[in-house]
Design an enzyme around this catalytic site. Structure first.
Site, PDB file in Angstrom:
ATOM      1  N   GLY A 229       0.928  -1.247   0.011  1.00 18.03           N
ATOM      2  CA  GLY A 229      -0.036   0.143  -0.062  1.00 18.03           C
ATOM      3  C   GLY A 229       1.039   1.208  -0.028  1.00 18.03           C
ATOM      4  O   GLY A 229       1.979   1.240  -0.644  1.00 18.03           O
ATOM      5  N   SER A 230       0.309   2.305   0.656  1.00 20.29           N
ATOM      6  CA  SER A 230       1.150   3.726   0.583  1.00 20.29           C
ATOM      7  C   SER A 230       2.295   3.684   1.628  1.00 20.29           C
ATOM      8  O   SER A 230       2.253   3.009   2.606  1.00 20.29           O
ATOM      9  CB  SER A 230       0.081   4.552   0.800  1.00 20.29           C
ATOM     10  OG  SER A 230      -0.271   4.805   2.073  1.00 20.29           O
ATOM     11  N   THR A 232       3.125   6.203   3.676  1.00 19.37           N
ATOM     12  CA  THR A 232       2.694   6.714   4.994  1.00 19.37           C
ATOM     13  C   THR A 232       1.824   5.592   5.801  1.00 19.37           C
ATOM     14  O   THR A 232       2.528   5.254   6.929  1.00 19.37           O
ATOM     15  CB  THR A 232       1.557   7.716   4.675  1.00 19.37           C
ATOM     16  OG1 THR A 232       2.033   8.524   3.656  1.00 19.37           O
ATOM     17  CG2 THR A 232       1.390   8.657   6.036  1.00 19.37           C
ATOM     18  N   GLY A 234       2.170   2.298   5.345  1.00 16.94           N
ATOM     19  CA  GLY A 234       3.241   1.272   5.583  1.00 16.94           C
ATOM     20  C   GLY A 234       4.287   1.674   6.605  1.00 16.94           C
ATOM     21  O   GLY A 234       4.523   0.643   7.283  1.00 16.94           O
ATOM     22  N   CYS A 285       1.956   0.355  -8.604  1.00 20.62           N
ATOM     23  CA  CYS A 285       3.167   0.919  -7.822  1.00 20.62           C
ATOM     24  C   CYS A 285       4.198   0.799  -8.797  1.00 20.62           C
ATOM     25  O   CYS A 285       5.282   1.516  -8.704  1.00 20.62           O
ATOM     26  CB  CYS A 285       3.397   0.483  -6.485  1.00 20.62           C
ATOM     27  SG  CYS A 285       3.462  -1.348  -6.654  1.00 20.62           S
ATOM     28  N   GLU A 382       4.088  10.472  -6.051  1.00 23.04           N
ATOM     29  CA  GLU A 382       3.354   9.467  -6.785  1.00 23.04           C
ATOM     30  C   GLU A 382       2.010  10.144  -7.112  1.00 23.04           C
ATOM     31  O   GLU A 382       1.049   9.980  -6.080  1.00 23.04           O
ATOM     32  CB  GLU A 382       3.379   8.036  -5.914  1.00 23.04           C
ATOM     33  CG  GLU A 382       3.063   6.931  -6.696  1.00 23.04           C
ATOM     34  CD  GLU A 382       3.062   5.720  -5.915  1.00 23.04           C
ATOM     35  OE1 GLU A 382       2.679   5.715  -4.871  1.00 23.04           O
ATOM     36  OE2 GLU A 382       3.341   4.593  -6.507  1.00 23.04           O
TER      37      GLU A 382
END
Ligand code: UN1
Length: 480
Positions: A229-230, A232, A234, A285, A382
């Site tokens: 996932g992201s 932040t 993560g 990603c 991103e």
């Protein structure tokens, strides 16, 4: 083949959330079309799932590895029988173009075949002791109950590539499916049910990450967390899990560069650029966010890329010809449009796209910027959609330096016919996945997958690398 029910799968049973709460899943191509209402789980559901996984652990860990592998292979066969249904559901609920959804559903079966085969392969090494000559062997033990937190953008492949090695090596699993694409993931439970997996070994719950994810990370019965996932979220997962002494594996974002050298086959490079930036509407990603093109071919590459965009098929993802479909939901759609506005405000020029297609959908046209400075938002952050920027460079040294000038390090590509350039790229570009003459996205099931720098943490996924995360080594000194 029947559709899976819109329920959690806990201890071998299909259950609503204990609270009765649900969340709606809509079709991003026809925003008023409801796919289904899914459980919005809370702590009680997660607790039940963890308890089931915990109770099933001893029996599953003691099951001979080849017998575990055989169940994975049966699950692969069950997936193969329903690839089309899985693909159709994936396309309907998250908008991935059907041709990619079909590939992803099939990839899930391949992952299980690979991981199933691990049941028959060596899981340790044999040495001799220095003084006695007695055996010293290493054995791989399962870690225990593992919590898997998975994203909406690969709603089949990513859950499967996490749970396949987890189960193969004897762990039991609580899998949190993303709220934007749960139906696709539920097929996994149904296929394992068909394959005869013992109850409690695999549990699937749906709900908000802030509720379920946190519960999984904090519960002492869960010994390891694998998260995609992201950055932040993560990093927050990593900090909390490591504080609690757990294993953590993170697969996070990327800001992946594509380098086009003057000696490249430009038509191939354009195809790779288009696919990398725009397939799945850039919601990978591993998508290409920056295209660095050498001076001598910059104008030709740009013209060819714009012509390719004109020829591209954008729109309804259920049409097998479509290459670029919608964005998954309204919030993401608005965030991408805001990213495009910011790119313009910071001085970038839009060469193609830059706006929504219009209508009752979340499609954004393939968008290319130029004139974006290296420290601008678009060059560093991103934007998770079909948005990429073109940059001109003079030398390979310069391209490598600029390619590396972001905190991310997931994937990168170079198009060149020069072996020295390819070699320098492979040794100097800071990314976990390097492609010479192929696009930045894509992953084969039998080789490691993962990023470096802030794109990842912990052992890589897939292939033999997965054993490092899902097992613990013990060393046995065995004198006669
Ligand atoms: C791929 O490029 O096929 O979430 C896989 C993601 C990545 C997976 C990419 N973890 O986009």
């Amino acid at each position: 083949m029947t559709r899976p029910p819109f329920l959690n799968f806990i201890n071998g049973e299909w259950l609503p959330a204990a609270s009765g709460a649900t969340a709606d899943d809509c079709n991003p191509m026809h925003t008023s079309e409801l796919i289904g209402s899914f459980p919005s789980s809370n702590l009680a559901d997660v607790d039940a799932a963890i308890a089931a996984a915990h109770a099933a652990l001893k029996g599953w860990a003691r099951t001979p590895a080849p017998a575990r592998g055989a169940i994975l292979i049966k699950a692969a066969e069950a997936i193969e029988r329903r690839v089309e249904q899985i693909a159709q559901d994936m396309t309907a609920e998250m908008g991935k173009p059907l041709r990619e959804s079909r590939g992803e559903a099939g990839r899930g079966a391949t992952v299980l075949r690979y991981a199933g085969g691990e049941g028959w392969r060596a899981q340790g090494e044999l040495f001799q002791q220095t003084v006695t000559g007695g055996n010293v062997l290493t054995m791989r033990r399962p870690v225990g109950v593992v919590g898997l937190i998975t994203p909406w953008n690969f709603p089949f492949a990513i859950p499967v590539w996490k749970l396949a090695p987890a189960l193969a090596y004897g762990n039991t699993v609580v899998l949190k499916l993303a709220q934007d694409s749960p139906l696709t993931g539920l097929h996994i439970a149904q296929c394992f049910e068909e394959a005869g997996l013992p109850r409690g070994v695999l549990n699937l719950v749906m709900g908000r990450g802030s509720v379920i994810g946190n519960a999984l990370v904090r519960d002492p019965r869960v010994r390891a967390i694998s998260f995609t996932g992201s950055v932040t979220t993560g990093f927050a997962v990593r900090d909390e899990a490591t504080r609690l002494g757990k294993r953590v594996q993170l697969e996070l974002g990327g800001h992946n560069p594509l380098i086009v050298m003057a000696d490249a086959d430009l038509d191939r490079a354009v195809e790779g650029a288009y696919a990398g930036a725009f397939w799945s509407a850039g919601q990978k990603c591993t998508a290409t966010r920056r295209m660095l093109v050498q001076d001598a071919v910059y104008d030709t590459f740009k013209a060819k890329l714009l012509a390719r965009i004109d020829r591209g098929v954008v729109g309804d993802p259920s049409d097998p010809a479509t290459e670029v479909g919608p964005i998954v939901n309204k919030a993401q759609f608005e965030e991408i449009l805001a990213g495009i506005a910011k790119g313009k405000a910071e001085g970038g020029t839009v060469l193609a796209g830059g706006k929504a297609l219009g209508g009752d959908n979340y499609v954004i046209e393939p968008t290319v910027f130029e004139g974006v400075s290296d420290d601008a938002f678009l060059s560093c952050e991103e934007v998770f959609g079909p948005v990429t920027s073109l940059y001109r460079f003079a030398t390979l040294d310069e391209a490598i330096e600029r390619a590396n000038a972001v905190p991310f390090g997931l994937s990168a590509s170079i198009y060149t016919s020069n072996l020295t350039s390819a070699h320098r790229f492979s040794t100097e570009v800071e990314a976990g996945l390097l492609h010479v003459n192929s696009q930045t996205a894509g992953a084969e099931v039998h080789v490691p997958f993962g990023g470096i720098k802030s794109s990842g943490f912990g052992p890589h996924e897939q292939g033999r690398a997965a054993i490092e995360f899902y097992t613990e080594i013990v060393t046995v000194y065995q004198d006669i």
